[in-house]
Design a protein around this motif. Sequence first.
Motif, PDB file in Angstrom:
ATOM      1  N   THR A 184      -1.099 -18.271  31.318  1.00 12.08           N
ATOM      2  CA  THR A 184       0.195 -17.656  31.073  1.00 12.08           C
ATOM      3  C   THR A 184       1.020 -18.591  30.188  1.00 12.08           C
ATOM      4  OG1 THR A 184       1.221 -18.693  33.011  1.00 12.08           O
ATOM      5  CG2 THR A 184       0.131 -16.555  33.343  1.00 12.08           C
ATOM      6  N   ARG A 185       2.179 -18.115  29.752  1.00 16.15           N
ATOM      7  CA  ARG A 185       3.069 -18.953  28.956  1.00 16.15           C
ATOM      8  C   ARG A 185       3.463 -20.196  29.739  1.00 16.15           C
ATOM      9  NH1 ARG A 185       8.680 -19.630  28.749  1.00 16.15           N
ATOM     10  NH2 ARG A 185       9.406 -20.411  26.714  1.00 16.15           N
ATOM     11  N   ALA A 186       3.835 -20.016  31.013  1.00 16.13           N
ATOM     12  CA  ALA A 186       4.258 -21.148  31.835  1.00 16.13           C
ATOM     13  C   ALA A 186       3.126 -22.154  31.996  1.00 16.13           C
ATOM     14  CB  ALA A 186       4.723 -20.652  33.203  1.00 16.13           C
ATOM     15  N   GLN A 187       1.919 -21.671  32.177  1.00 15.65           N
ATOM     16  CA  GLN A 187       0.776 -22.569  32.351  1.00 15.65           C
ATOM     17  C   GLN A 187       0.477 -23.327  31.063  1.00 15.65           C
ATOM     18  OE1 GLN A 187      -1.949 -19.533  33.731  1.00 15.65           O
ATOM     19  NE2 GLN A 187      -1.875 -20.303  35.830  1.00 15.65           N
ATOM     20  N   LEU A 188       0.612 -22.646  29.926  1.00 14.18           N
ATOM     21  CA  LEU A 188       0.363 -23.314  28.643  1.00 14.18           C
ATOM     22  C   LEU A 188       1.424 -24.378  28.379  1.00 14.18           C
ATOM     23  CD1 LEU A 188      -1.264 -23.619  26.071  1.00 14.18           C
ATOM     24  CD2 LEU A 188       0.027 -21.726  25.071  1.00 14.18           C
ATOM     25  N   LEU A 189       2.669 -24.092  28.754  1.00 11.41           N
ATOM     26  CA  LEU A 189       3.736 -25.074  28.575  1.00 11.41           C
ATOM     27  C   LEU A 189       3.511 -26.302  29.446  1.00 11.41           C
ATOM     28  CD1 LEU A 189       6.926 -22.818  28.340  1.00 11.41           C
ATOM     29  CD2 LEU A 189       5.911 -24.205  26.526  1.00 11.41           C
ATOM     30  N   GLU A 190       2.812 -26.141  30.540  1.00  6.65           N
ATOM     31  CA  GLU A 190       2.452 -27.285  31.370  1.00  6.65           C
ATOM     32  C   GLU A 190       1.223 -27.994  30.805  1.00  6.65           C
ATOM     33  OE1 GLU A 190       3.991 -28.616  33.901  1.00  6.65           O
ATOM     34  OE2 GLU A 190       5.595 -27.113  33.958  1.00  6.65           O
ATOM     35  N   ALA A 191       0.314 -27.224  30.221  1.00  4.77           N
ATOM     36  CA  ALA A 191      -0.938 -27.789  29.719  1.00  4.77           C
ATOM     37  C   ALA A 191      -0.716 -28.695  28.504  1.00  4.77           C
ATOM     38  CB  ALA A 191      -1.912 -26.667  29.350  1.00  4.77           C
ATOM     39  N   LEU A 192       0.272 -28.376  27.664  1.00  2.00           N
ATOM     40  CA  LEU A 192       0.494 -29.168  26.448  1.00  2.00           C
ATOM     41  C   LEU A 192       0.908 -30.610  26.753  1.00  2.00           C
ATOM     42  CD1 LEU A 192       2.201 -26.544  24.102  1.00  2.00           C
ATOM     43  CD2 LEU A 192      -0.169 -27.351  24.044  1.00  2.00           C
ATOM     44  N   PRO A 193       1.973 -30.845  27.527  1.00  2.00           N
ATOM     45  CA  PRO A 193       2.323 -32.243  27.839  1.00  2.00           C
ATOM     46  C   PRO A 193       1.258 -32.934  28.677  1.00  2.00           C
ATOM     47  CG  PRO A 193       3.738 -30.710  29.041  1.00  2.00           C
ATOM     48  CD  PRO A 193       2.984 -29.895  28.049  1.00  2.00           C
ATOM     49  N   ALA A 194       0.532 -32.172  29.489  1.00  2.00           N
ATOM     50  CA  ALA A 194      -0.548 -32.774  30.276  1.00  2.00           C
ATOM     51  C   ALA A 194      -1.651 -33.281  29.358  1.00  2.00           C
ATOM     52  CB  ALA A 194      -1.112 -31.750  31.268  1.00  2.00           C
ATOM     53  N   PHE A 195      -1.926 -32.522  28.299  1.00  2.00           N
ATOM     54  CA  PHE A 195      -2.916 -32.940  27.300  1.00  2.00           C
ATOM     55  C   PHE A 195      -2.474 -34.235  26.627  1.00  2.00           C
ATOM     56  CE2 PHE A 195      -4.109 -32.896  22.779  1.00  2.00           C
ATOM     57  CZ  PHE A 195      -5.503 -32.925  22.885  1.00  2.00           C
ATOM     58  N   ALA A 196      -1.190 -34.286  26.237  1.00  2.00           N
ATOM     59  CA  ALA A 196      -0.662 -35.489  25.593  1.00  2.00           C
ATOM     60  C   ALA A 196      -0.740 -36.683  26.531  1.00  2.00           C
ATOM     61  CB  ALA A 196       0.781 -35.250  25.151  1.00  2.00           C
ATOM     62  N   SER A 197      -0.434 -36.453  27.797  1.00  2.00           N
ATOM     63  CA  SER A 197      -0.473 -37.533  28.775  1.00  2.00           C
ATOM     64  C   SER A 197      -1.886 -38.078  28.951  1.00  2.00           C
ATOM     65  CB  SER A 197       0.078 -37.027  30.112  1.00  2.00           C
ATOM     66  OG  SER A 197       0.044 -38.043  31.082  1.00  2.00           O
ATOM     67  N   ARG A 198      -2.875 -37.193  28.952  1.00  4.84           N
ATOM     68  CA  ARG A 198      -4.269 -37.638  29.098  1.00  4.84           C
ATOM     69  C   ARG A 198      -4.681 -38.551  27.960  1.00  4.84           C
ATOM     70  NH1 ARG A 198      -5.232 -32.226  30.419  1.00  4.84           N
ATOM     71  NH2 ARG A 198      -6.296 -31.837  28.431  1.00  4.84           N
ATOM     72  N   HIS A 199      -4.050 -38.361  26.808  1.00  4.90           N
ATOM     73  CA  HIS A 199      -4.399 -39.170  25.635  1.00  4.90           C
ATOM     74  C   HIS A 199      -3.391 -40.299  25.402  1.00  4.90           C
ATOM     75  CE1 HIS A 199      -7.793 -36.776  24.102  1.00  4.90           C
ATOM     76  NE2 HIS A 199      -7.172 -35.766  24.679  1.00  4.90           N
ATOM     77  N   ASP A 200      -2.587 -40.574  26.406  1.00  2.00           N
ATOM     78  CA  ASP A 200      -1.642 -41.701  26.363  1.00  2.00           C
ATOM     79  C   ASP A 200      -0.694 -41.631  25.173  1.00  2.00           C
ATOM     80  OD1 ASP A 200      -2.862 -42.857  28.657  1.00  2.00           O
ATOM     81  OD2 ASP A 200      -4.434 -43.727  27.396  1.00  2.00           O
ATOM     82  N   ILE A 201      -0.235 -40.425  24.881  1.00  3.11           N
ATOM     83  CA  ILE A 201       0.713 -40.237  23.787  1.00  3.11           C
ATOM     84  C   ILE A 201       2.121 -40.608  24.253  1.00  3.11           C
ATOM     85  CG2 ILE A 201       1.776 -38.575  22.223  1.00  3.11           C
ATOM     86  CD1 ILE A 201      -1.124 -39.264  21.562  1.00  3.11           C
ATOM     87  N   VAL A 202       2.749 -41.503  23.515  1.00  4.77           N
ATOM     88  CA  VAL A 202       4.123 -41.902  23.807  1.00  4.77           C
ATOM     89  C   VAL A 202       5.014 -41.380  22.681  1.00  4.77           C
ATOM     90  CG1 VAL A 202       5.698 -43.812  24.174  1.00  4.77           C
ATOM     91  CG2 VAL A 202       3.330 -43.984  24.995  1.00  4.77           C
ATOM     92  N   PRO A 203       5.872 -40.395  22.957  1.00  4.70           N
ATOM     93  CA  PRO A 203       6.712 -39.805  21.902  1.00  4.70           C
ATOM     94  C   PRO A 203       7.737 -40.791  21.365  1.00  4.70           C
ATOM     95  CG  PRO A 203       7.385 -39.009  24.051  1.00  4.70           C
ATOM     96  CD  PRO A 203       6.125 -39.782  24.265  1.00  4.70           C
ATOM     97  N   SER A 204       8.138 -40.575  20.130  1.00  5.17           N
ATOM     98  CA  SER A 204       9.104 -41.449  19.478  1.00  5.17           C
ATOM     99  C   SER A 204      10.532 -41.001  19.786  1.00  5.17           C
ATOM    100  CB  SER A 204       8.883 -41.436  17.960  1.00  5.17           C
ATOM    101  OG  SER A 204       9.940 -42.088  17.287  1.00  5.17           O
ATOM    102  N   GLU A 205      11.309 -41.900  20.354  1.00  5.92           N
ATOM    103  CA  GLU A 205      12.720 -41.613  20.618  1.00  5.92           C
ATOM    104  C   GLU A 205      13.495 -41.498  19.316  1.00  5.92           C
ATOM    105  OE1 GLU A 205      14.437 -40.947  23.224  1.00  5.92           O
ATOM    106  OE2 GLU A 205      13.023 -41.312  24.859  1.00  5.92           O
ATOM    107  N   GLU A 206      13.096 -42.284  18.344  1.00  8.60           N
ATOM    108  CA  GLU A 206      13.827 -42.338  17.071  1.00  8.60           C
ATOM    109  C   GLU A 206      13.620 -41.089  16.235  1.00  8.60           C
ATOM    110  OE1 GLU A 206      14.037 -45.072  12.992  1.00  8.60           O
ATOM    111  OE2 GLU A 206      12.821 -45.722  14.720  1.00  8.60           O
ATOM    112  N   HIS A 207      12.358 -40.614  16.150  1.00 12.85           N
ATOM    113  CA  HIS A 207      12.067 -39.502  15.245  1.00 12.85           C
ATOM    114  C   HIS A 207      12.083 -38.135  15.933  1.00 12.85           C
ATOM    115  CE1 HIS A 207      11.116 -42.257  12.017  1.00 12.85           C
ATOM    116  NE2 HIS A 207      10.305 -42.922  12.823  1.00 12.85           N
ATOM    117  N   ASN A 208      11.626 -38.053  17.172  1.00 11.83           N
ATOM    118  CA  ASN A 208      11.506 -36.754  17.835  1.00 11.83           C
ATOM    119  C   ASN A 208      12.350 -36.638  19.093  1.00 11.83           C
ATOM    120  OD1 ASN A 208       9.613 -35.988  15.883  1.00 11.83           O
ATOM    121  ND2 ASN A 208       7.905 -36.797  17.092  1.00 11.83           N
ATOM    122  N   GLY A 209      13.249 -37.605  19.299  1.00 12.61           N
ATOM    123  CA  GLY A 209      14.104 -37.539  20.461  1.00 12.61           C
ATOM    124  C   GLY A 209      13.365 -37.615  21.784  1.00 12.61           C
ATOM    125  N   GLY A 210      12.244 -38.312  21.788  1.00 14.61           N
ATOM    126  CA  GLY A 210      11.481 -38.454  23.015  1.00 14.61           C
ATOM    127  C   GLY A 210      10.586 -37.273  23.333  1.00 14.61           C
TER     128      GLY A 210
END
Length: 234
Positions: free
Chosen positions: A143-169
Amino acid sequence: EVWRQLWRVLERSDCIVQILDARNPRFYLSQDLRKYACDELGRPMLVLVNKSDYLTAKQRKAWHEYLVEENIEHVFFSAYEEQAKLDEEARKARAGEEEGGEGEEVEEEEAEAADSAEQSHDATDATTKGKEADIYGVRTPLTRAQLLEALPAFASRHDIVPSEEHNGGKVQFGMVGFPNVGKSSVINVLAGVSKHTHGLVRVGVAAQPGKTRHFQTLHLPDRDDVLLCDCPGL
């Protein structure tokens, strides 16, 4: 110019989502793009198999096993089905408002129904824990809600740290795919856009290839940790 836009999206995104048409995933999967993004740029790629409502659970299971064998992280989704849900919810809310302020009651009922559905989903997850295919949307597309949960979970599995400067975290996901795989439709669903709502940015959808000509970034109304970057069709 299209290639330039593609490169910009790949380079500025933290993760890449390559969208495929479920009717022929192998045909729409660009291995060259996957290799370039993952090996050259070091960007993890998630394959989103859109239009998965065309497939039976048995067919999705077969494609799931193939993609696992190829070591391709993936999920099954149907923008068409989720868009229909968004349109129906927005239609009911708008009808309530036009009838004299009943929209708030409708929204409250929908919120209660959503909470109930979420609780039911959590309970289902608890009872099916360990069944790997469930998190991919094999038996039923996510579902949409499940996909919205799956995206950040995917990033977390790959140790992605968002940029506060460019993307506001926020983790930025570059959305790429061949024309007519439903890329813009997926983005509109994630953005919670309906033809009955106003004030939200809607990505253009068209049958002809090349509707998206320049990349654009989109913030999601109900997620403060995800940012989408739309790219012209491959």
